[in-house]
Design an enzyme around this catalytic site. Structure first.
Site, PDB file in Angstrom:
ATOM      1  N   ARG A 181      -8.377  -0.439   4.891  1.00  0.00           N
ATOM      2  CA  ARG A 181      -7.533   0.594   4.303  1.00  0.00           C
ATOM      3  C   ARG A 181      -6.173   0.038   3.895  1.00  0.00           C
ATOM      4  NH1 ARG A 181      -5.981   4.310   8.043  1.00  0.00           N
ATOM      5  NH2 ARG A 181      -5.002   5.366   6.296  1.00  0.00           N
ATOM      6  N   ASP A 238       4.922   0.214  11.951  1.00  0.00           N
ATOM      7  CA  ASP A 238       3.695  -0.417  11.480  1.00  0.00           C
ATOM      8  C   ASP A 238       3.562  -1.880  11.906  1.00  0.00           C
ATOM      9  OD1 ASP A 238       2.732   1.846  10.335  1.00  0.00           O
ATOM     10  OD2 ASP A 238       3.173   1.295   8.264  1.00  0.00           O
ATOM     11  N   ARG A 255       1.666  13.769  13.063  1.00  0.00           N
ATOM     12  CA  ARG A 255       2.283  13.631  11.744  1.00  0.00           C
ATOM     13  C   ARG A 255       2.157  14.919  10.935  1.00  0.00           C
ATOM     14  NH1 ARG A 255       0.811   7.692   9.376  1.00  0.00           N
ATOM     15  NH2 ARG A 255      -1.310   8.119  10.018  1.00  0.00           N
ATOM     16  N   CYS A 292      -5.652   7.868  10.350  1.00  0.00           N
ATOM     17  CA  CYS A 292      -5.603   7.163  11.630  1.00  0.00           C
ATOM     18  C   CYS A 292      -5.194   8.096  12.773  1.00  0.00           C
ATOM     19  CB  CYS A 292      -4.598   6.008  11.564  1.00  0.00           C
ATOM     20  SG  CYS A 292      -5.137   4.650  10.528  1.00  0.00           S
ATOM     21  N   LYS A 332       0.830  -1.209   0.000  1.00  0.00           N
ATOM     22  CA  LYS A 332       0.000   0.000   0.000  1.00  0.00           C
ATOM     23  C   LYS A 332       0.863   1.257   0.000  1.00  0.00           C
ATOM     24  CE  LYS A 332      -1.466   1.897   3.748  1.00  0.00           C
ATOM     25  NZ  LYS A 332      -1.924   3.079   4.489  1.00  0.00           N
ATOM     26  N   ASN A 333       1.885   1.289   0.832  1.00  0.00           N
ATOM     27  CA  ASN A 333       2.679   2.497   1.002  1.00  0.00           C
ATOM     28  C   ASN A 333       3.627   2.754  -0.164  1.00  0.00           C
ATOM     29  OD1 ASN A 333       1.443   3.102   3.425  1.00  0.00           O
ATOM     30  ND2 ASN A 333       2.981   2.036   4.657  1.00  0.00           N
TER      31      ASN A 333
END
Length: 420
Positions: A399, A306, A122, A117, A22-23
């Site tokens: 997600r 993560d 951030r 989230c 995903k990232n």
């Protein structure tokens, strides 16, 4: 709204294939704004976050066509709008990645300050400061970043701390800027490296990815990419590896990159797991006794934040005490209260968690608080005793994990999705 239901106690056995990361997919999809023509991507995961970035980009005039095996064709010939609205951006922080490519392509961007989230602030100030150094006029008004630049110019950029999305945004802005851009203290993550490979396939002059110094020589025009395969998801790999260790299972993971998960492998070996790595697969056999291990989350190549929540779940049934230090996000222990509902013995002191392992966890209804916390609660449920674990608010899970419950089912887990 759905929930995940788990009857714990089954040992995970078999093979599972990783989805695309995903990232890595999100910035690479955003990078397709930089050039006209059809860009062809493969191994794109079917995730809520990917769907959200597609909706935002469609709003600007970008066209998408889906193919088989995670294929996705992207054309931005008709891009004309420069806004990413709040209604979409609020659900995903990574939408800030549109800022750099929109500025490079259209000379302006209007991006809602991102949501996502609840794992920490951030802030995007690193992005904004770096873009200002490249000649961007930046205003923050009514919750939006309003940015414009007549001409983007190369600059020397230094990040106070490595930032993945900040590094990626500047890379995308710099590839067509006038002159040379040097990013110091750049993020080194595999996802940053994958974006650099994509940009190089477009014709960009970029070097140094994987180190803390990335150098980009701007060029006027780029070309579309005929084939780019997204790297496998290292966080999904770590999630399956931890689940195998926690259930005492024996799982083979296909589509694997061992250079992406070195820190995770070392810690799982420390807890007693047996790991055999091949070129594109890894086999993990869970230990009879799970030993405690301390971790400290760090930017790549350190232990990834993560996977902190998932590893904490594993330590909840280790034979001994472990210490987990979170150095990346200030609110990333919000899953602890839910693990305690399952009988975990965890004490929090600032950014440090003291985990005293117990013989087992007990099934309980729990609530997901963010994407990776969702995975940690599912892993805990796979090993829990005494009935069914119900994980609510799993929209977070969708997600970032593609068909996670189906993949666990293929390994023998009793897990399914229900309406909450």
């Amino acid at each position: 709204m759905d929930k995940i239901v788990i009857e714990g106690g089954n040992v995970l056995q078999g093979e599972v294939r990783l989805s695309g990361a995903k990232n890595a997919a999100l910035p690479i999809i955003c990078a397709c704004i930089l050039t006209g023509g059809w860009n062809c991507l493969y191994n794109v995961p079917r995730l809520k976050d990917v769907q959200t970035i597609r909706e935002i980009m469609s709003n600007t005039g970008v066209h998408f066509e889906e193919g088989e095996d995670g294929g996705l064709r992207i054309n931005s010939d008709d891009i004309s709008h420069h806004e990413a609205p709040y209604d979409l951006v609020r659900t995903m922080r990574a939408s800030i990645l549109l800022l750099g490519p929109l500025l490079a392509r259209l000379g302006r961007a209007r991006i809602s300050l991102p949501g996502g989230c609840a794992i920490g602030a951030r802030p995007v100030n690193f992005h904004l400061r770096a873009l200002s150094a490249m000649g961007v006029d930046m205003q923050l008004e009514h919750g939006y970043i309003n940015a414009k630049a007549r001409t983007l110019k190369g600059a020397n950029v230094f990040f106070d701390i490595p930032t993945v999305t900040g590094t990626e945004n500047i890379m995308m802005a710099a590839v067509t800027a006038e002159g040379k851009t040097v990013i110091e203290n750049a993020a080194r993550e595999p996802e940053v490296q994958d974006l650099a490979r994509m940009l190089r396939s477009m014709g960009s002059h970029i070097e140094g990815e994987g180190s803390d110094k990335i150098i980009i020589e701007g060029i006027k025009t780029l070309k579309p990419v005929a084939h780019h395969k997204i790297i496998p998801d290292r966080i999904e790999a770590g999630t399956f590896m931890i689940a195998a260790a926690m259930t005492g299972g024996h799982v083979t993971i296909q589509g694997y990159r061992q250079d992406h998960v070195t820190a995770v492998v070392e810690k799982l070996q420390e807890v007693g797991a047996e790991i055999n790595q091949g070129k594109e697969e890894v086999s993990i056999k869970g230990p009879k006794t799970i030993h405690p291990a301390d971790i400290k989350t760090m930017p790549f190549p350190g232990f990834p934040t993560d996977l902190q929540a998932q590893f904490m779940a594993l330590m909840c049934i280790a034979k001994g005490t472990s210490i987990i230090r979170e150095t990346i996000f200030e609110n990333r222990f919000i899953h602890v209260g839910e693990l305690k509902r399952m009988g975990a013995d965890i004490q929090i002191d600032g950014n440090q968690a003291l985990v005293r392992g117990r013989e087992y966890l007990l099934a309980a209804p729990v609530m997901a608080t963010d994407l990776r916390a969702s995975a940690s609660l599912i892993i805990a449920g796979l090993a829990a005793k005494g009935g069914r674990t119900e994980v609510n608010r799993i929209y977070h899970l969708d997600r970032g994990y593609e068909r996670l419950e189906e993949k666990f089912q293929s390994l023998g887990a009793k897990i399914w999705r229900e309406k909450a």
